[in-house]
Design a protein around this motif. Structure first.
Motif, short mmCIF file in Angstrom:
data_model
loop_
_atom_site.label_atom_id
_atom_site.label_comp_id
_atom_site.label_asym_id
_atom_site.label_seq_id
_atom_site.Cartn_x
_atom_site.Cartn_y
_atom_site.Cartn_z
N UNK A 126 117.80 92.12 95.13
CA UNK A 126 119.19 91.90 94.73
C UNK A 126 120.06 92.84 95.55
N UNK A 127 121.18 92.31 96.04
CA UNK A 127 122.13 93.10 96.83
C UNK A 127 123.04 93.89 95.89
N UNK A 128 123.29 95.15 96.25
CA UNK A 128 124.18 95.99 95.47
C UNK A 128 124.81 97.05 96.37
N UNK A 129 125.86 97.65 95.90
CA UNK A 129 126.51 98.79 96.54
C UNK A 129 126.85 98.54 98.02
N UNK A 130 127.90 97.73 98.28
CA UNK A 130 128.29 97.43 99.66
C UNK A 130 128.67 98.68 100.45
N UNK A 131 128.53 98.57 101.77
CA UNK A 131 128.81 99.70 102.65
C UNK A 131 129.34 99.21 103.98
N UNK A 158 132.64 102.54 99.84
CA UNK A 158 134.06 102.42 99.56
C UNK A 158 134.60 103.63 98.80
N UNK A 159 135.86 103.94 99.03
CA UNK A 159 136.50 105.06 98.35
C UNK A 159 136.54 104.86 96.84
N UNK A 219 128.15 108.98 92.55
CA UNK A 219 128.58 109.83 93.65
C UNK A 219 128.76 109.08 94.97
N UNK A 220 128.58 107.73 94.96
CA UNK A 220 128.50 106.97 96.21
C UNK A 220 129.76 107.08 97.06
N UNK A 244 126.13 114.46 101.18
CA UNK A 244 127.21 114.32 100.21
C UNK A 244 128.40 114.98 100.89
N UNK A 245 129.38 114.15 101.26
CA UNK A 245 130.48 114.60 102.12
C UNK A 245 131.59 115.25 101.29
#
Length: 183
Positions: A80-85, A105-106, A111-112, A133-134
């Motif tokens: 399953x696709x999740x958390x686009x980037x 995405x902002x 914490x993504x 973690x930026x």
């Protein structure tokens, strides 16, 4: 030499920068994730706590405005696709050299929105990822490495369609792709 967190951090600067096309689904298939010691047991558990339970890896595609991707998780016998980037060329936070940069995405869940993955190539073709973690204090901690290996499922799927009896509609781990169009 056996790979572990320290060896990957030490060799990061010597790894070859990747081109976007090298990791696109059309060329590499899905990229299956794995971890090195001591993260082999800790990382999957930790990812589950922050929304990526049963993480399989990543998939990248070319879009109208560049390259994008998704994380893949195992659910119900499939992916399953999740958390686009977004995927772009950039400069590594670790050493100031070129790397492929994955950014979320902002407005992505915590914490993504602060996570940044950087990708380079090992001599054997494995994609080495380094997660940062930026945020000012956490950026200084250094990257957490992971491995991405092309699963070559495009070739496997072609083989599967040619040699499996026509009545078969399932395949281990990939049921959404079995049966072809219209099934």
């Amino acid at each position: 030499m056996k790979q572990n967190v320290l060896t990957l951090r030490r060799t990061w600067s010597s790894l070859r920068p990747l081109e976007v096309d090298e990791v696109l689904h059309a060329r590499a298939g899905d990229l299956a994730a794995s971890f090195v010691t001591p993260l082999t047991r800790v990382a999957p558990f930790g990812l589950g706590l922050i929304g990526l339970r049963h993480w399989y890896g990543k998939r990248f595609v070319r879009g109208g405005d560049g390259a994008s991707g998704v994380n893949l998780v195992r659910r119900g016998g499939g992916l399953v696709e999740t958390l686009p980037m977004k995927l772009s060329q950039g400069i590594s936070l670790a050493d100031g050299r070129p790397a492929l940069v994955v950014e979320y995405a902002a407005d992505a869940a915590r914490p993504w929105r602060w996570v940044r993955d950087e990708l380079r190539a090992a001599p054997d073709g494995t994609v080495i990822g380094m997660t940062f973690v930026d945020l000012p204090v956490l950026r200084a901690v250094g990257g957490t490495p992971f491995l991405l290996t092309p699963d070559n499922r495009v070739t496997w799927r072609t083989f599967f369609f040619v040699f499996v009896p026509s009545g078969s509609r399932t395949a281990p781990n990939h049921p959404q792709e079995v049966g072809g169009p219209g099934r």
